[in-house]
Design a protein around this motif. Structure first.
Motif, short mmCIF file in Angstrom:
data_model
loop_
_atom_site.label_atom_id
_atom_site.label_comp_id
_atom_site.label_asym_id
_atom_site.label_seq_id
_atom_site.Cartn_x
_atom_site.Cartn_y
_atom_site.Cartn_z
N CYS A 87 0.14 -4.68 4.07
CA CYS A 87 0.11 -4.31 2.48
C CYS A 87 1.33 -3.20 2.89
O CYS A 87 1.96 -2.51 3.73
N THR A 88 1.86 -3.13 0.99
CA THR A 88 3.63 -2.39 1.65
C THR A 88 2.44 -0.53 1.22
O THR A 88 4.29 -0.24 2.08
N GLY A 89 1.49 -0.58 1.22
CA GLY A 89 1.21 0.69 2.19
C GLY A 89 1.35 1.10 3.16
O GLY A 89 2.38 1.77 3.53
N CYS A 90 0.85 0.58 3.35
CA CYS A 90 1.82 0.21 5.47
C CYS A 90 3.10 0.31 6.18
O CYS A 90 3.00 1.41 7.09
N GLN A 91 3.56 -0.66 4.64
CA GLN A 91 4.65 -0.63 5.35
C GLN A 91 5.44 0.64 5.00
O GLN A 91 6.71 0.85 5.89
N ARG A 92 5.36 0.86 3.70
CA ARG A 92 6.15 2.77 3.26
C ARG A 92 5.56 3.38 4.44
O ARG A 92 6.53 4.62 4.35
N MET A 93 4.28 3.30 4.35
CA MET A 93 3.71 4.16 5.86
C MET A 93 4.62 4.47 7.34
O MET A 93 4.94 5.76 7.96
N THR A 94 4.58 3.44 7.69
CA THR A 94 5.18 3.11 8.62
C THR A 94 6.82 3.07 9.02
O THR A 94 7.53 3.01 9.88
N ALA A 95 7.59 2.43 7.36
CA ALA A 95 8.70 2.63 7.51
C ALA A 95 9.18 1.18 8.65
O ALA A 95 9.64 0.69 9.09
N SER A 96 8.13 -0.14 8.35
CA SER A 96 8.29 -1.03 9.57
C SER A 96 7.37 -2.68 7.78
O SER A 96 7.29 -1.69 7.17
N ALA A 97 7.57 -2.94 9.11
CA ALA A 97 7.23 -4.45 8.41
C ALA A 97 5.48 -4.02 8.08
O ALA A 97 4.54 -5.03 7.02
N PHE A 98 5.24 -3.61 9.23
CA PHE A 98 2.99 -3.68 9.23
C PHE A 98 3.18 -2.75 10.45
O PHE A 98 4.29 -1.80 10.67
N SER A 99 1.54 -2.01 9.69
CA SER A 99 1.18 -1.29 10.26
C SER A 99 0.34 -1.55 11.90
O SER A 99 -0.54 -2.15 11.28
N LEU A 100 0.21 -1.33 12.63
CA LEU A 100 -0.44 -1.90 14.30
C LEU A 100 -1.87 -0.86 13.84
O LEU A 100 -1.60 0.29 14.67
N SER A 101 -2.83 -1.23 14.75
CA SER A 101 -4.52 -1.02 14.66
C SER A 101 -5.82 -0.83 15.20
O SER A 101 -4.81 -2.20 15.23
N VAL A 102 -6.29 -0.22 15.87
CA VAL A 102 -7.63 -0.37 17.17
C VAL A 102 -7.96 0.11 15.99
O VAL A 102 -8.80 1.62 16.30
N ALA A 103 -9.61 -0.91 15.92
CA ALA A 103 -10.95 0.70 14.93
C ALA A 103 -11.68 0.22 16.11
O ALA A 103 -12.45 -0.72 17.58
N ILE A 104 -11.79 1.74 16.46
CA ILE A 104 -12.29 2.50 17.44
C ILE A 104 -14.03 2.69 17.37
O ILE A 104 -14.11 3.12 16.08
N PRO A 105 -15.11 2.05 17.50
CA PRO A 105 -16.70 2.74 16.80
C PRO A 105 -16.53 4.07 17.18
O PRO A 105 -15.83 5.15 17.80
N SER A 106 -16.99 5.05 16.16
CA SER A 106 -16.31 6.75 15.59
C SER A 106 -16.62 6.90 16.86
O SER A 106 -16.84 8.26 17.35
N GLU A 107 -18.08 7.06 17.57
CA GLU A 107 -18.32 7.61 19.00
C GLU A 107 -18.30 7.77 19.69
O GLU A 107 -17.89 8.21 20.63
N GLY A 108 -16.47 6.56 19.68
CA GLY A 108 -16.23 6.78 21.12
C GLY A 108 -14.49 7.38 20.82
O GLY A 108 -13.30 6.84 21.02
#
Length: 155
Positions: A33-54
């Motif tokens: 998304c363009t929001g991630c592009q702007r916040m990372t100054a890159s083509a995309f953001s990379l993420s890992v969904a972690i259970p909150s308790e972990g």
């Protein structure tokens, strides 16, 4: 859980923020998304969904940045590294920026989202692609498939 070599640690660029991951990830993602592009100054953001308790903070207190809206984006107050996101009303997981891990060499996005906004040259090895977000009812099957096919860290 042992085949994931948990716990993991990570932190921001300057080291004033540190965190610990002690739960197996649900999914790995690339968001175009363009929001991630702007916040990372890159083509995309990379993420890992972690259970909150972990997910736990070991050092530092993050500040909210980004749009300050439904998705709360947390940053280091000193170096302003975008560390993680907590979607409003979804307390089950933390969406951790993958490159904040001390060792992200194992990371590979399993799904990619917002491909309708992707830059024409930006490609990933993701198994599944979505023009926007996957439908809510698709997540259980994606999480189950990820658990079976995911690349895991090697120690």
């Amino acid at each position: 859980m042992n085949d994931w070599n948990l716990p993991w640690e990570g932190g921001c660029r300057c080291g004033q923020m540190r965190f610990k991951v002690s739960a197996v990830p649900l999914l790995t993602m690339a968001c175009h998304c363009t929001g991630c592009q702007r916040m990372t100054a890159s083509a995309f953001s990379l993420s890992v969904a972690i259970p909150s308790e972990g997910f736990s903070l070991l050092k530092g207190q993050p500040v909210i940045g980004g749009l300050h809206g439904a998705a709360r984006h947390y940053f280091c107050p000193h170096c302003m590294s975008w560390m993680f996101t907590r979607p409003s009303g979804i307390d089950e997981f933390v969406n951790l920026r993958a490159t904040m891990l001390d060792d992200a060499s194992w990371f590979m996005p399993f799904i990619e989202t917002w491909t309708k906004e992707r830059l024409s040259w930006a490609t990933t090895p993701a198994v599944h692609s979505f023009e926007t977000w996957p439908a809510y009812e698709e997540y259980p099957a994606l999480i189950e498939e990820y658990a079976q096919l995911a690349s895991k860290p090697v120690r």
